[in-house]
Scaffold this motif. Structure first.
Motif, PDB file in Angstrom:
ATOM      1  N   PHE A  29       0.836  -1.188   0.000  1.00 32.90           N
ATOM      2  CA  PHE A  29       0.000   0.000   0.000  1.00 32.90           C
ATOM      3  C   PHE A  29       0.874   1.243   0.000  1.00 32.90           C
ATOM      4  CE2 PHE A  29       0.257  -1.775   4.307  1.00 32.90           C
ATOM      5  CZ  PHE A  29       0.915  -0.765   4.977  1.00 32.90           C
ATOM      6  N   SER A  30       0.270   2.348  -0.353  1.00 34.03           N
ATOM      7  CA  SER A  30       0.925   3.647  -0.367  1.00 34.03           C
ATOM      8  C   SER A  30      -0.162   4.707  -0.270  1.00 34.03           C
ATOM      9  CB  SER A  30       1.724   3.831  -1.667  1.00 34.03           C
ATOM     10  OG  SER A  30       0.832   3.933  -2.762  1.00 34.03           O
ATOM     11  N   LYS A  31       0.243   5.968  -0.213  1.00 33.71           N
ATOM     12  CA  LYS A  31      -0.757   7.036  -0.201  1.00 33.71           C
ATOM     13  C   LYS A  31      -1.606   6.983  -1.468  1.00 33.71           C
ATOM     14  CE  LYS A  31       1.879  10.692   2.041  1.00 33.71           C
ATOM     15  NZ  LYS A  31       2.233  12.072   1.810  1.00 33.71           N
ATOM     16  N   GLY A  32      -0.965   6.649  -2.600  1.00 29.41           N
ATOM     17  CA  GLY A  32      -1.691   6.583  -3.867  1.00 29.41           C
ATOM     18  C   GLY A  32      -2.561   5.351  -4.013  1.00 29.41           C
ATOM     19  N   GLU A  33      -2.238   4.305  -3.276  1.00 32.65           N
ATOM     20  CA  GLU A  33      -3.010   3.056  -3.322  1.00 32.65           C
ATOM     21  C   GLU A  33      -3.348   2.653  -1.893  1.00 32.65           C
ATOM     22  OE1 GLU A  33      -1.982  -0.017  -6.113  1.00 32.65           O
ATOM     23  OE2 GLU A  33      -0.371   1.241  -6.882  1.00 32.65           O
ATOM     24  N   CYS A  34      -4.435   3.234  -1.396  1.00 33.93           N
ATOM     25  CA  CYS A  34      -4.847   2.989  -0.016  1.00 33.93           C
ATOM     26  C   CYS A  34      -6.327   2.640   0.005  1.00 33.93           C
ATOM     27  CB  CYS A  34      -4.561   4.218   0.849  1.00 33.93           C
ATOM     28  SG  CYS A  34      -5.429   5.707   0.343  1.00 33.93           S
ATOM     29  N   LEU A  35      -6.807   2.219   1.156  1.00 34.00           N
ATOM     30  CA  LEU A  35      -8.229   1.904   1.285  1.00 34.00           C
ATOM     31  C   LEU A  35      -9.080   3.160   1.175  1.00 34.00           C
ATOM     32  CD1 LEU A  35      -8.194  -0.627   4.278  1.00 34.00           C
ATOM     33  CD2 LEU A  35      -8.448  -1.138   1.841  1.00 34.00           C
ATOM     34  N   LYS A  36      -8.572   4.252   1.780  1.00 40.18           N
ATOM     35  CA  LYS A  36      -9.372   5.482   1.792  1.00 40.18           C
ATOM     36  C   LYS A  36      -8.480   6.678   2.069  1.00 40.18           C
ATOM     37  CE  LYS A  36     -11.957   6.605   5.453  1.00 40.18           C
ATOM     38  NZ  LYS A  36     -13.027   6.640   6.461  1.00 40.18           N
ATOM     39  N   HIS A  37      -8.740   7.780   1.365  1.00 40.49           N
ATOM     40  CA  HIS A  37      -8.150   9.080   1.687  1.00 40.49           C
ATOM     41  C   HIS A  37      -9.256   9.899   2.335  1.00 40.49           C
ATOM     42  CE1 HIS A  37      -7.572  13.409   0.772  1.00 40.49           C
ATOM     43  NE2 HIS A  37      -6.395  13.145   1.296  1.00 40.49           N
ATOM     44  N   TYR A  38      -8.931  10.640   3.380  1.00 37.44           N
ATOM     45  CA  TYR A  38      -9.940  11.445   4.058  1.00 37.44           C
ATOM     46  C   TYR A  38      -9.329  12.769   4.496  1.00 37.44           C
ATOM     47  CZ  TYR A  38      -7.557   9.347   8.062  1.00 37.44           C
ATOM     48  OH  TYR A  38      -6.606   8.920   8.943  1.00 37.44           O
ATOM     49  N   ASN A  39     -10.177  13.766   4.652  1.00 35.20           N
ATOM     50  CA  ASN A  39      -9.791  15.068   5.184  1.00 35.20           C
ATOM     51  C   ASN A  39     -10.334  15.172   6.600  1.00 35.20           C
ATOM     52  OD1 ASN A  39      -8.582  16.095   2.794  1.00 35.20           O
ATOM     53  ND2 ASN A  39     -10.616  16.401   1.949  1.00 35.20           N
ATOM     54  N   CYS A  44      -6.271  18.992   7.190  1.00 38.18           N
ATOM     55  CA  CYS A  44      -5.407  17.840   7.447  1.00 38.18           C
ATOM     56  C   CYS A  44      -5.865  16.687   6.563  1.00 38.18           C
ATOM     57  CB  CYS A  44      -5.487  17.432   8.918  1.00 38.18           C
ATOM     58  SG  CYS A  44      -4.922  18.717  10.064  1.00 38.18           S
ATOM     59  N   HIS A  45      -4.954  15.770   6.268  1.00 39.40           N
ATOM     60  CA  HIS A  45      -5.250  14.646   5.389  1.00 39.40           C
ATOM     61  C   HIS A  45      -4.855  13.340   6.044  1.00 39.40           C
ATOM     62  CE1 HIS A  45      -6.011  17.096   1.773  1.00 39.40           C
ATOM     63  NE2 HIS A  45      -5.157  17.929   2.357  1.00 39.40           N
ATOM     64  N   GLY A  46      -5.548  12.263   5.660  1.00 38.68           N
ATOM     65  CA  GLY A  46      -5.218  10.936   6.150  1.00 38.68           C
ATOM     66  C   GLY A  46      -5.390   9.899   5.065  1.00 38.68           C
ATOM     67  N   TRP A  47      -4.615   8.841   5.173  1.00 38.56           N
ATOM     68  CA  TRP A  47      -4.677   7.716   4.244  1.00 38.56           C
ATOM     69  C   TRP A  47      -4.777   6.449   5.072  1.00 38.56           C
ATOM     70  CZ3 TRP A  47      -1.582  11.923   3.979  1.00 38.56           C
ATOM     71  CH2 TRP A  47      -1.703  12.736   2.851  1.00 38.56           C
ATOM     72  N   THR A  48      -5.848   5.685   4.889  1.00 39.00           N
ATOM     73  CA  THR A  48      -6.041   4.441   5.632  1.00 39.00           C
ATOM     74  C   THR A  48      -5.419   3.298   4.845  1.00 39.00           C
ATOM     75  OG1 THR A  48      -8.103   5.285   6.567  1.00 39.00           O
ATOM     76  CG2 THR A  48      -7.752   2.897   6.658  1.00 39.00           C
TER      77      THR A  48
END
Length: 141
Positions: A29-39, A44-48
């Motif tokens: 996984f990576s930021k570009g290939e994650c389960l979910k991106h959220y604000n 602020c940003h998050g990557w699950t």
């Protein structure tokens, strides 16, 4: 005396097989290939990356001069590991500042929040076990 012809060759990187993201023996996984991106919060940003009942793994980014709300978790333990920037934590009223390659563990019931008081972005990995889904109690500021 060593014979240079018989010395082991350095690793030949062209022979190393690297599976594509999402393939091979595990799930990459990576930021570009994650389960979910959220604000969240103030831009602020998050990557699950992993999200099960037992474990949550995320990467989060906080711009300068941002903070989350004071809160605690009834069940979850959280581990923060700083990748970039400086993180200021308030845990049960005690302030701790972490720099890159440092981490901290926060236990259930500890009232805490993280803030970025620096002039550059703060990035960190956040492990929660069990997951914090439906396990966050926000407190008045």
């Amino acid at each position: 005396m060593l014979n240079k012809d018989k010395m082991a060759d350095p690793i030949n990187k062209s022979n190393i097989q690297v599976p594509p993201l999402g393939g091979g023996g595990g799930i990459a996984f990576s930021k570009g290939e994650c389960l979910k991106h959220y604000n969240w919060g103030d831009d602020c940003h998050g990557w699950t990356f992993i999200d099960t009942e037992a474990l949550s793994v995320k990467q989060e980014l906080m711009p300068p001069d941002t903070a989350e709300q004071l809160h605690y978790h009834k069940k979850a333990t959280q581990v923060f590991f700083i990748l970039k920037g400086r993180a200021t934590f308030s845990i049960d009223g005690e302030v701790t500042v972490l720099k890159p390659e440092q981490g901290i563990e926060i236990h259930p019931g500890q009232k805490h929040f993280i803030s970025n008081n620096d002039r550059s972005d703060l990035e960190f990995i956040l492990y929660s076990y069990p997951s914090t889904n439906n396990d966050r109690i926000n407190l008045a500021p």
